[in-house]
Design a protein around this motif. Sequence first.
Motif, PDB file in Angstrom:
ATOM      1  N   GLU A   1       0.849  -1.194   0.000  1.00 22.24           N
ATOM      2  CA  GLU A   1       0.000   0.000   0.000  1.00 22.24           C
ATOM      3  C   GLU A   1       0.881   1.240   0.000  1.00 22.24           C
ATOM      4  O   GLU A   1       2.007   1.221   0.499  1.00 22.24           O
ATOM      5  CB  GLU A   1      -0.955   0.023   1.189  1.00 22.24           C
ATOM      6  CG  GLU A   1      -0.290   0.135   2.523  1.00 22.24           C
ATOM      7  CD  GLU A   1      -1.273   0.149   3.682  1.00 22.24           C
ATOM      8  OE1 GLU A   1      -0.851   0.571   4.766  1.00 22.24           O
ATOM      9  OE2 GLU A   1      -2.434  -0.282   3.530  1.00 22.24           O
TER      10      GLU A   1
ATOM     11  N   GLY B   1      -2.467   5.646   1.214  1.00 20.54           N
ATOM     12  CA  GLY B   1      -3.855   5.887   0.868  1.00 20.54           C
ATOM     13  C   GLY B   1      -4.098   6.161  -0.609  1.00 20.54           C
ATOM     14  O   GLY B   1      -5.221   6.448  -0.995  1.00 20.54           O
TER      15      GLY B   1
ATOM     16  N   LEU C   1     -12.812  -2.173  -1.854  1.00 23.26           N
ATOM     17  CA  LEU C   1     -11.811  -1.890  -0.830  1.00 23.26           C
ATOM     18  C   LEU C   1     -11.095  -0.584  -1.159  1.00 23.26           C
ATOM     19  O   LEU C   1     -10.809  -0.303  -2.317  1.00 23.26           O
ATOM     20  CB  LEU C   1     -10.778  -3.017  -0.746  1.00 23.26           C
ATOM     21  CG  LEU C   1     -11.267  -4.366  -0.243  1.00 23.26           C
ATOM     22  CD1 LEU C   1     -10.166  -5.419  -0.401  1.00 23.26           C
ATOM     23  CD2 LEU C   1     -11.712  -4.277   1.204  1.00 23.26           C
ATOM     24  N   THR C   2     -10.823   0.196  -0.130  1.00 20.72           N
ATOM     25  CA  THR C   2     -10.092   1.448  -0.338  1.00 20.72           C
ATOM     26  C   THR C   2      -8.656   1.276   0.128  1.00 20.72           C
ATOM     27  O   THR C   2      -8.356   0.412   0.958  1.00 20.72           O
ATOM     28  CB  THR C   2     -10.746   2.602   0.443  1.00 20.72           C
ATOM     29  OG1 THR C   2     -10.658   2.319   1.840  1.00 20.72           O
ATOM     30  CG2 THR C   2     -12.201   2.798   0.027  1.00 20.72           C
TER      31      THR C   2
ATOM     32  N   GLU D   1      -6.993   2.977   2.103  1.00 22.89           N
ATOM     33  CA  GLU D   1      -6.813   3.251   3.533  1.00 22.89           C
ATOM     34  C   GLU D   1      -7.076   2.040   4.414  1.00 22.89           C
ATOM     35  O   GLU D   1      -6.496   1.898   5.476  1.00 22.89           O
ATOM     36  CB  GLU D   1      -7.720   4.403   3.995  1.00 22.89           C
ATOM     37  CG  GLU D   1      -7.353   5.741   3.432  1.00 22.89           C
ATOM     38  CD  GLU D   1      -7.968   5.984   2.045  1.00 22.89           C
ATOM     39  OE1 GLU D   1      -8.926   5.271   1.655  1.00 22.89           O
ATOM     40  OE2 GLU D   1      -7.467   6.864   1.349  1.00 22.89           O
ATOM     41  N   ASP D   2      -7.999   1.157   3.994  1.00 26.30           N
ATOM     42  CA  ASP D   2      -8.385   0.071   4.886  1.00 26.30           C
ATOM     43  C   ASP D   2      -8.340  -1.317   4.267  1.00 26.30           C
ATOM     44  O   ASP D   2      -8.742  -2.297   4.895  1.00 26.30           O
ATOM     45  CB  ASP D   2      -9.773   0.331   5.463  1.00 26.30           C
ATOM     46  CG  ASP D   2     -10.862   0.440   4.399  1.00 26.30           C
ATOM     47  OD1 ASP D   2     -10.550   0.383   3.199  1.00 26.30           O
ATOM     48  OD2 ASP D   2     -12.034   0.591   4.775  1.00 26.30           O
TER      49      ASP D   2
ATOM     50  N   GLY E   1      -6.236  -4.017   6.243  1.00 26.58           N
ATOM     51  CA  GLY E   1      -6.905  -4.332   7.499  1.00 26.58           C
ATOM     52  C   GLY E   1      -8.110  -5.230   7.295  1.00 26.58           C
ATOM     53  O   GLY E   1      -8.314  -6.186   8.054  1.00 26.58           O
ATOM     54  N   GLU E   2      -8.903  -4.950   6.271  1.00 26.44           N
ATOM     55  CA  GLU E   2     -10.084  -5.779   6.000  1.00 26.44           C
ATOM     56  C   GLU E   2      -9.694  -7.180   5.548  1.00 26.44           C
ATOM     57  O   GLU E   2     -10.327  -8.164   5.926  1.00 26.44           O
ATOM     58  CB  GLU E   2     -10.974  -5.110   4.965  1.00 26.44           C
ATOM     59  CG  GLU E   2     -11.710  -3.903   5.535  1.00 26.44           C
ATOM     60  CD  GLU E   2     -12.771  -3.364   4.587  1.00 26.44           C
ATOM     61  OE1 GLU E   2     -13.407  -4.176   3.879  1.00 26.44           O
ATOM     62  OE2 GLU E   2     -12.961  -2.140   4.569  1.00 26.44           O
TER      63      GLU E   2
ATOM     64  N   GLU F   1      -8.450  -8.999   8.607  1.00 22.96           N
ATOM     65  CA  GLU F   1      -9.577  -9.347   9.484  1.00 22.96           C
ATOM     66  C   GLU F   1     -10.289 -10.596   8.970  1.00 22.96           C
ATOM     67  O   GLU F   1     -10.595 -11.512   9.740  1.00 22.96           O
ATOM     68  CB  GLU F   1     -10.560  -8.182   9.566  1.00 22.96           C
ATOM     69  CG  GLU F   1     -11.718  -8.441  10.505  1.00 22.96           C
ATOM     70  CD  GLU F   1     -12.637  -7.242  10.628  1.00 22.96           C
ATOM     71  OE1 GLU F   1     -13.823  -7.471  10.917  1.00 22.96           O
ATOM     72  OE2 GLU F   1     -12.180  -6.096  10.448  1.00 22.96           O
TER      73      GLU F   1
ATOM     74  N   THR G   1      -5.383 -10.035  11.944  1.00 20.64           N
ATOM     75  CA  THR G   1      -5.311  -8.582  12.128  1.00 20.64           C
ATOM     76  C   THR G   1      -4.251  -8.202  13.156  1.00 20.64           C
ATOM     77  O   THR G   1      -3.463  -7.284  12.907  1.00 20.64           O
ATOM     78  CB  THR G   1      -6.683  -8.033  12.591  1.00 20.64           C
ATOM     79  OG1 THR G   1      -7.651  -8.395  11.611  1.00 20.64           O
ATOM     80  CG2 THR G   1      -6.651  -6.537  12.779  1.00 20.64           C
TER      81      THR G   1
ATOM     82  N   GLU H   1      -1.004  -5.827  12.357  1.00 17.62           N
ATOM     83  CA  GLU H   1      -0.788  -4.573  13.080  1.00 17.62           C
ATOM     84  C   GLU H   1       0.545  -4.585  13.838  1.00 17.62           C
ATOM     85  O   GLU H   1       1.191  -3.555  13.991  1.00 17.62           O
ATOM     86  CB  GLU H   1      -1.957  -4.264  14.022  1.00 17.62           C
ATOM     87  CG  GLU H   1      -3.219  -3.896  13.277  1.00 17.62           C
ATOM     88  CD  GLU H   1      -3.038  -2.749  12.295  1.00 17.62           C
ATOM     89  OE1 GLU H   1      -2.379  -1.729  12.635  1.00 17.62           O
ATOM     90  OE2 GLU H   1      -3.541  -2.863  11.156  1.00 17.62           O
TER      91      GLU H   1
END
Length: 177
Positions: free
Chosen positions: A49, A52, A154-155, A157-158, A161-162, A165, A170, A174
């Motif tokens: 990534e 963003g 999906l963006t 930014e996240d 994480g998604e 998850e 997760t 992190e």
Amino acid sequence: MYFAALLARTDDGWQASDTELDDVESLTDLADLARAAAAEEETVLVCIEQDGAWFGIVRVDGEDDPRVFVSDAAAAMRSAYGEILLSDELLGREPEDLAALDQLVDLDGTEDGEPERTDTAGEDESVEQVPPGPLGDTELLSDLGIAPATVLTLTAEDALGEIAETLGCTDMLEAVR
């Protein structure tokens, strides 16, 4: 700023680790890096990534060809790591080495190997046309519980994480972020 992580399937579930991409110059190099992180021929996801702006996922299953999804191809093309993911095949272009061979053997019909001139006034010939928006295999996560329609929404930014998850890693992701 970039973040790159490897999510590798193991007998105990998914494991996350961050990774450096400084020595990676091609999609083949990236796939080899992923295979080195795999236990036997298990699935490995390489997640990249950039602040963003875009994200990319490369899925490597054993010796199979890597499967790639990029959230915004035009944004990724402006990035060194994004260029690695955007292969000629993914972009629907003739591979660069075939184009070079055409020039070498003068297959374009010009005399003395001179390049054919076209009217490109006002255009920067070094800028490659890359479609804006998502590009690639939207089904690369479907057997892991993430539908193609979800991949498209999906963006940057996240997204990681998604994905983490859904895979149940997760906390591990992190911890390496």
